[in-house]
Design a protein around this motif. Structure first.
Motif, PDB file in Angstrom:
ATOM      1  N   TYR A 164      -2.529   0.952   5.499  1.00  0.00           N
ATOM      2  CA  TYR A 164      -1.177   0.836   4.937  1.00  0.00           C
ATOM      3  C   TYR A 164      -0.257   0.119   5.929  1.00  0.00           C
ATOM      4  CZ  TYR A 164       3.202   2.194   2.668  1.00  0.00           C
ATOM      5  OH  TYR A 164       4.425   2.173   2.037  1.00  0.00           O
ATOM      6  N   LEU A 165      -0.281   0.592   7.180  1.00  0.00           N
ATOM      7  CA  LEU A 165       0.608   0.022   8.200  1.00  0.00           C
ATOM      8  C   LEU A 165       0.308  -1.453   8.432  1.00  0.00           C
ATOM      9  CD1 LEU A 165       0.467   3.059  10.626  1.00  0.00           C
ATOM     10  CD2 LEU A 165       2.511   2.249   9.429  1.00  0.00           C
ATOM     11  N   LEU A 166      -0.970  -1.769   8.507  1.00  0.00           N
ATOM     12  CA  LEU A 166      -1.376  -3.152   8.749  1.00  0.00           C
ATOM     13  C   LEU A 166      -0.966  -4.051   7.582  1.00  0.00           C
ATOM     14  CD1 LEU A 166      -3.001  -3.896  11.303  1.00  0.00           C
ATOM     15  CD2 LEU A 166      -4.981  -4.159   9.846  1.00  0.00           C
ATOM     16  N   ASP A 167      -1.248  -3.586   6.375  1.00  0.00           N
ATOM     17  CA  ASP A 167      -0.947  -4.406   5.198  1.00  0.00           C
ATOM     18  C   ASP A 167       0.547  -4.623   5.014  1.00  0.00           C
ATOM     19  OD1 ASP A 167      -3.533  -4.856   4.579  1.00  0.00           O
ATOM     20  OD2 ASP A 167      -3.670  -3.428   2.949  1.00  0.00           O
ATOM     21  N   GLU A 168       1.334  -3.573   5.225  1.00  0.00           N
ATOM     22  CA  GLU A 168       2.780  -3.726   5.063  1.00  0.00           C
ATOM     23  C   GLU A 168       3.325  -4.737   6.070  1.00  0.00           C
ATOM     24  OE1 GLU A 168       4.821  -2.753   2.735  1.00  0.00           O
ATOM     25  OE2 GLU A 168       3.191  -1.778   1.686  1.00  0.00           O
ATOM     26  N   GLY A 221      11.395  -3.837  -0.721  1.00  0.00           N
ATOM     27  CA  GLY A 221      12.011  -3.460   0.548  1.00  0.00           C
ATOM     28  C   GLY A 221      11.534  -2.127   1.098  1.00  0.00           C
ATOM     29  N   PHE A 222      10.346  -1.724   0.712  1.00  0.00           N
ATOM     30  CA  PHE A 222       9.812  -0.442   1.160  1.00  0.00           C
ATOM     31  C   PHE A 222       9.026  -0.546   2.472  1.00  0.00           C
ATOM     32  CE2 PHE A 222      10.680   0.375  -3.218  1.00  0.00           C
ATOM     33  CZ  PHE A 222      10.948   1.715  -3.308  1.00  0.00           C
ATOM     34  N   GLY A 223       8.633  -1.763   2.813  1.00  0.00           N
ATOM     35  CA  GLY A 223       7.665  -1.939   3.897  1.00  0.00           C
ATOM     36  C   GLY A 223       8.060  -1.300   5.209  1.00  0.00           C
ATOM     37  N   MET A 225      -5.988   0.426  -1.565  1.00  0.00           N
ATOM     38  CA  MET A 225      -5.061  -0.453  -2.266  1.00  0.00           C
ATOM     39  C   MET A 225      -3.718  -0.393  -1.540  1.00  0.00           C
ATOM     40  SD  MET A 225      -3.546  -0.199  -6.133  1.00  0.00           S
ATOM     41  CE  MET A 225      -5.052  -0.575  -7.010  1.00  0.00           C
ATOM     42  N   SER A 226      -3.210  -1.540  -1.133  1.00  0.00           N
ATOM     43  CA  SER A 226      -1.930  -1.547  -0.405  1.00  0.00           C
ATOM     44  C   SER A 226      -0.773  -1.350  -1.378  1.00  0.00           C
ATOM     45  CB  SER A 226      -1.745  -2.872   0.335  1.00  0.00           C
ATOM     46  OG  SER A 226      -1.446  -3.902  -0.590  1.00  0.00           O
ATOM     47  N   ARG A 227       0.379  -1.021  -0.820  1.00  0.00           N
ATOM     48  CA  ARG A 227       1.562  -0.854  -1.649  1.00  0.00           C
ATOM     49  C   ARG A 227       1.957  -2.189  -2.292  1.00  0.00           C
ATOM     50  NH1 ARG A 227       6.504   0.174  -3.046  1.00  0.00           N
ATOM     51  NH2 ARG A 227       7.057   2.344  -3.362  1.00  0.00           N
ATOM     52  N   SER A 228       1.817  -3.249  -1.530  1.00  0.00           N
ATOM     53  CA  SER A 228       2.168  -4.575  -2.054  1.00  0.00           C
ATOM     54  C   SER A 228       1.289  -4.931  -3.251  1.00  0.00           C
ATOM     55  CB  SER A 228       1.994  -5.643  -0.963  1.00  0.00           C
ATOM     56  OG  SER A 228       2.851  -5.385   0.102  1.00  0.00           O
ATOM     57  N   PHE A 229      -0.017  -4.703  -3.091  1.00  0.00           N
ATOM     58  CA  PHE A 229      -0.932  -4.987  -4.207  1.00  0.00           C
ATOM     59  C   PHE A 229      -0.544  -4.146  -5.421  1.00  0.00           C
ATOM     60  CE2 PHE A 229      -4.527  -4.336  -6.925  1.00  0.00           C
ATOM     61  CZ  PHE A 229      -5.257  -5.513  -6.886  1.00  0.00           C
ATOM     62  N   ALA A 230      -0.363  -2.839  -5.174  1.00  0.00           N
ATOM     63  CA  ALA A 230      -0.077  -1.920  -6.284  1.00  0.00           C
ATOM     64  C   ALA A 230       1.213  -2.307  -7.000  1.00  0.00           C
ATOM     65  CB  ALA A 230       0.012  -0.482  -5.758  1.00  0.00           C
TER      66      ALA A 230
END
Lengths: 308, 116
Positions: A159-163, A239-241, B48-53
């Motif tokens: 999650y941290l990496l992707d955001e 804007g959640f990242g 699944m990342s937040r961005s993808f979702a």
């Protein structure tokens, strides 16, 4: 003009960051010299938060016409070997690797404790984004394998990496982003630096009419980013990242979060959360992110308690 | 008629970016030409990342006459989709409990940085 770089860093999260500030102050003072040499020859213990910045500083200053060279003829043989494995200073660009060599390339790191400097493409084209997806997925899986973590920590790490990476991809407006990671098994955490040298947060906000008269300084831009105002137009669903990542990391994992853009940064850990304005001379063009991610979460940790 | 899309046949085992969500919805749109019921098989998808979702949620919600079934999704994937569904029109308060400090020279910041 020669600037001698530190030979070692302590475990303290702030030490490599503080050293980076000092370096930029020195580089700024020397700007105008025909050539500035960053002498890293005496390095013995390097740190990803510092190491990743060096080629980016070189590139940043190069864009403004200032010649800057990194002397990486390391005296210490083990440092030389390690930095070579990190692909310092140029990094690895997945677009330079074919699919088959890319898989082979990633396999080399399965039994290591680090991920080398990765230059990930930020372009929009279908082909580029497909390659990037494969590469990001490989980085995620490799980091999980290296640190041997399982859920719920695995989900938090991804999650941290992707955001962080998605923020850079969509806000930097530059050709690429950069990543470097090191796992410290005896200390129980992973240090990851992720950065770009594209637009600052302020420049991202000023790209929207809605914010032009509201957000005019790097401090205001950092406050807006921390409060979850999206640089993608300010919709409630974006804007959640940054805000959710900080919660996951500092509350769920007891980790540390640092984000720097322009002359303002935010340092957030379980004990403090400060926004700090630096002198104008200590300036990051783009966004510089440092994460210290413990591999064991607090008891009862559930990633999805922090994601909305 | 039902179409089944096995996610890992088209996308990596971790679903990381908005662009990959758009690729998936494009595939769904193609299948909608022949089937109204689409089954997405998430077998072997790790994350699944937040961005993808978020991107996936937005794009799928614009599709009309679609009967979408999600198969073999683990807890995290379902939770992430639930998270983004809850935040399309409202959001929880963000923690803005920070102090703002300013330093006009680095020496003053040095001692402070040891506390990080």
């Amino acid at each position: 003009m020669v600037i001698k770089l530190p030979s070692r860093f302590s475990d303290n999260f702030g030490h490599p960051i503080q050293s980076l500030f000092s370096l930029l102050e020195q580089v700024q003072s020397a700007s105008g010299c025909k050539e500035i040499e960053l002498n890293y020859r005496e390095a013995k213990f390097t740190h990803p938060f510092y190491t990743l910045a060096l080629p980016l500083i070189k590139k940043q200053y190069g864009r403004s016409g200032q010649s800057l060279v990194i002397n990486d003829d390391f005296i210490d043989a083990s440092t030389s070997e390690y930095m070579n494995c990190l692909s310092f200073p140029n990094g690895i660009d997945p677009l330079d690797l074919s699919d088959s060599s890319f898989e082979k390339f990633m396999e080399k790191f399965q039994n290591k404790t680090y991920i080398p400097i990765i230059t990930f493409p930020a372009g929009d084209g279908n082909e580029v984004s497909a390659i990037r997806d494969q590469f990001l997925s490989a980085i995620n899986r490799l980091l999980v394998r290296i640190s041997q973590i399982k859920n719920p920590e695995m989900g938090a790490l991804m999650y941290l990496l992707d955001e962080a990476i998605n923020n850079i991809l969509h806000h930097s407006y530059d050709d690429c982003g950069y990543l470097l990671a090191q796992y410290y098994p005896s200390k129980g955490y992973i240090d990851i630096a992720i950065a770009d040298i594209g637009r600052t947060l302020l420049e991202s906000y000023q790209n929207f009419d809605k914010y032009k008269n509201q957000i005019n300084t790097h401090l205001e831009a950092m406050k807006a980013a921390l409060s979850g105002q999206s640089t993608k137009g300010g919709n409630v669903d974006r804007g959640f990242g940054i805000s959710t990542s900080k919660e996951v990391l500092t509350k769920g994992l007891n980790g540390k979060y640092f984000i720097w853009s322009g002359n303002v940064f935010n340092i957030h850990n379980s004990e403090l959360n400060n926004v700090i304005e630096l002198p104008q001379t200590i300036y990051w063009q783009g966004v510089y992110l440092c994460l210290r991610i413990p591999v064991v979460a607090k008891a009862g940790f559930n990633l999805y308690n922090y994601t909305d | 008629m039902t179409s089944e899309i096995k996610i890992v046949s088209f996308l990596p085992a971790t679903l990381d970016t908005r662009e990959s969500a758009s690729r998936l919805t494009n595939l769904i749109k193609e299948e909608l030409g022949t089937s109204k019921k689409i089954e997405l098989d998430f077998q072997s998808v790790l994350f699944m990342s937040r961005s993808f979702a978020d991107q996936f949620h937005k794009e799928v919600s614009r599709l009309e006459n679609i009967d979408l079934v999600i198969n073999n999704a683990d807890f995290g994937i379902v939770e992430m989709l639930n998270s983004v569904a809850k935040t399309q029109t409202q959001r929880n308060p963000v923690n803005t409990n920070y102090k703002v400090l300013s330093f006009d020279n680095l020496s003053k910041l040095t001692d402070f940085s040891y506390a990080w």
